[in-house]
Write a protein that holds these residues in place. Structure first.
Motif, PDB file in Angstrom:
ATOM      1  N   UNK A  72       0.832  -1.212   0.000  1.00  0.00           N
ATOM      2  CA  UNK A  72       0.000   0.000   0.000  1.00  0.00           C
ATOM      3  C   UNK A  72       0.868   1.265   0.000  1.00  0.00           C
ATOM      4  N   UNK A  73       2.017   1.219   0.656  1.00  0.00           N
ATOM      5  CA  UNK A  73       2.940   2.367   0.611  1.00  0.00           C
ATOM      6  C   UNK A  73       3.327   2.686  -0.828  1.00  0.00           C
ATOM      7  N   UNK A  74       3.614   1.637  -1.598  1.00  0.00           N
ATOM      8  CA  UNK A  74       3.972   1.831  -3.005  1.00  0.00           C
ATOM      9  C   UNK A  74       2.834   2.527  -3.739  1.00  0.00           C
ATOM     10  N   UNK A  75       1.618   2.069  -3.509  1.00  0.00           N
ATOM     11  CA  UNK A  75       0.461   2.661  -4.181  1.00  0.00           C
ATOM     12  C   UNK A  75       0.299   4.129  -3.792  1.00  0.00           C
ATOM     13  N   UNK A  76       0.406   4.429  -2.515  1.00  0.00           N
ATOM     14  CA  UNK A  76       0.194   5.801  -2.054  1.00  0.00           C
ATOM     15  C   UNK A  76       1.270   6.740  -2.594  1.00  0.00           C
ATOM     16  N   UNK A  77       2.529   6.344  -2.498  1.00  0.00           N
ATOM     17  CA  UNK A  77       3.611   7.220  -2.967  1.00  0.00           C
ATOM     18  C   UNK A  77       3.532   7.470  -4.467  1.00  0.00           C
ATOM     19  N   UNK A  78       3.353   6.408  -5.243  1.00  0.00           N
ATOM     20  CA  UNK A  78       3.329   6.582  -6.697  1.00  0.00           C
ATOM     21  C   UNK A  78       2.042   7.263  -7.151  1.00  0.00           C
ATOM     22  N   UNK A  79       0.937   7.006  -6.468  1.00  0.00           N
ATOM     23  CA  UNK A  79      -0.321   7.660  -6.836  1.00  0.00           C
ATOM     24  C   UNK A  79      -0.254   9.156  -6.581  1.00  0.00           C
ATOM     25  N   UNK A  80       0.450   9.554  -5.534  1.00  0.00           N
ATOM     26  CA  UNK A  80       0.641  10.983  -5.297  1.00  0.00           C
ATOM     27  C   UNK A  80       1.475  11.590  -6.432  1.00  0.00           C
ATOM     28  N   UNK A  81       2.526  10.907  -6.833  1.00  0.00           N
ATOM     29  CA  UNK A  81       3.365  11.404  -7.925  1.00  0.00           C
ATOM     30  C   UNK A  81       2.571  11.515  -9.226  1.00  0.00           C
ATOM     31  N   UNK A  82       1.556  10.664  -9.372  1.00  0.00           N
ATOM     32  CA  UNK A  82       0.707  10.689 -10.567  1.00  0.00           C
ATOM     33  C   UNK A  82      -0.545  11.543 -10.382  1.00  0.00           C
ATOM     34  N   UNK A  83      -0.607  12.283  -9.268  1.00  0.00           N
ATOM     35  CA  UNK A  83      -1.734  13.181  -8.980  1.00  0.00           C
ATOM     36  C   UNK A  83      -3.082  12.474  -9.025  1.00  0.00           C
ATOM     37  N   UNK A  84      -3.136  11.286  -8.447  1.00  0.00           N
ATOM     38  CA  UNK A  84      -4.389  10.526  -8.431  1.00  0.00           C
ATOM     39  C   UNK A  84      -5.065  10.664  -7.077  1.00  0.00           C
ATOM     40  N   UNK A  85      -6.023  11.555  -7.016  1.00  0.00           N
ATOM     41  CA  UNK A  85      -6.746  11.803  -5.773  1.00  0.00           C
ATOM     42  C   UNK A  85      -7.415  10.531  -5.266  1.00  0.00           C
ATOM     43  N   UNK A  86      -8.099   9.795  -6.153  1.00  0.00           N
ATOM     44  CA  UNK A  86      -8.819   8.607  -5.707  1.00  0.00           C
ATOM     45  C   UNK A  86      -7.876   7.635  -5.016  1.00  0.00           C
ATOM     46  N   UNK A  87      -6.773   7.291  -5.660  1.00  0.00           N
ATOM     47  CA  UNK A  87      -5.891   6.250  -5.111  1.00  0.00           C
ATOM     48  C   UNK A  87      -5.146   6.716  -3.865  1.00  0.00           C
ATOM     49  N   UNK A  94      -6.392   2.400   3.404  1.00  0.00           N
ATOM     50  CA  UNK A  94      -5.991   0.994   3.570  1.00  0.00           C
ATOM     51  C   UNK A  94      -4.618   0.910   4.222  1.00  0.00           C
ATOM     52  N   UNK A  95      -3.699   1.799   3.826  1.00  0.00           N
ATOM     53  CA  UNK A  95      -2.361   1.818   4.436  1.00  0.00           C
ATOM     54  C   UNK A  95      -2.450   2.112   5.928  1.00  0.00           C
ATOM     55  N   UNK A  96      -3.253   3.081   6.326  1.00  0.00           N
ATOM     56  CA  UNK A  96      -3.386   3.395   7.754  1.00  0.00           C
ATOM     57  C   UNK A  96      -3.839   2.165   8.530  1.00  0.00           C
ATOM     58  N   UNK A  97      -4.780   1.431   7.960  1.00  0.00           N
ATOM     59  CA  UNK A  97      -5.309   0.240   8.632  1.00  0.00           C
ATOM     60  C   UNK A  97      -4.268  -0.871   8.663  1.00  0.00           C
ATOM     61  N   UNK A  98      -3.635  -1.144   7.532  1.00  0.00           N
ATOM     62  CA  UNK A  98      -2.680  -2.258   7.476  1.00  0.00           C
ATOM     63  C   UNK A  98      -1.412  -1.977   8.262  1.00  0.00           C
ATOM     64  N   UNK A  99      -0.994  -0.715   8.321  1.00  0.00           N
ATOM     65  CA  UNK A  99       0.203  -0.360   9.088  1.00  0.00           C
ATOM     66  C   UNK A  99      -0.127  -0.100  10.555  1.00  0.00           C
ATOM     67  N   UNK A 100      -1.418  -0.006  10.869  1.00  0.00           N
ATOM     68  CA  UNK A 100      -1.860   0.326  12.224  1.00  0.00           C
ATOM     69  C   UNK A 100      -1.205   1.637  12.688  1.00  0.00           C
TER      70      UNK A 100
END
Length: 189
Positions: A72-87, A94-100
């Motif tokens: 999920x970290x990969x998704x969040x970091x790269x989605x920010x770089x791609x300006x994807x608000x949804x992701x 999901x990252x907050x939940x999985x990383x607690x």
């Protein structure tokens, strides 16, 4: 507060969807308490919906060296770089939940280099970002940098595949004007 449509394309009614897609969406709704908009938006094209989620699950749900939180970290970091608000919003939840950890998603989205994550995770995200933003420059030194942190060739493949898949996902989310569900904003906080 105004309510914007969740997509610029038609969103099918759940009752009109093929049974396998309807069942999948209902299972997600039972588990999370709501239907994430990505399911409804992509259901506009059932064959593509199936292919998308089959590959998503193959990357994000399989066992391996990468934890589900690291994926999920990969998704969040790269989605920010791609300006994807949804992701950023959905996968941040999901990252907050999985990383607690209620802070990690915001830190990773804004600047993972300053986030409270391990050097190993920063190396993972450095590689993911290079795949996302400049894959033509990926070379032996990038794989060596991962190896220093214990990542093998299969791990590198996983990191690259997640980054590449979500690059496509980010572009579809942006092109469809996919809106994050309000529920995501409070999850894991």
């Amino acid at each position: 507060m105004t309510t914007s449509p969740i997509s610029r394309f038609p969103v099918p009614d759940l009752a009109t969807l093929p049974p396998d897609i309807s069942e999948r969406i209902q299972a997600v709704q039972e588990k999370s308490g709501f239907v994430p908009n990505v399911f409804l938006v992509l259901a506009h094209r059932p064959d593509e919906f199936r292919a998308f989620f089959a590959y998503h699950d193959a990357l994000m749900e399989k066992p391996g060296t990468l934890t589900k939180a690291e994926r999920e970290m990969i998704v969040v970091a790269t989605s920010n770089a791609n300006s994807c608000q949804y992701c950023v919003i959905a996968h941040g939840a999901i990252l907050r939940i999985r990383a607690k950890d209620p802070l990690v998603a915001d830190q990773v989205a804004v600047n993972y280099r300053k986030a409270d994550i391990t050097p190993r995770q920063k190396a993972m995200l450095d590689f993911a970002m290079k795949v996302s933003q400049a894959s033509h420059l990926v070379g032996p030194a990038d794989y060596e940098a991962l190896a220093v942190h214990g990542f093998d060739a299969e791990d590198a493949w996983d990191i690259a595949a997640i980054s590449a898949f979500f690059g496509m996902s980010n572009r579809m989310a942006n092109a469809t004007d996919m809106r994050p569900n309000a529920e995501f904003y409070a999850m894991g906080r």
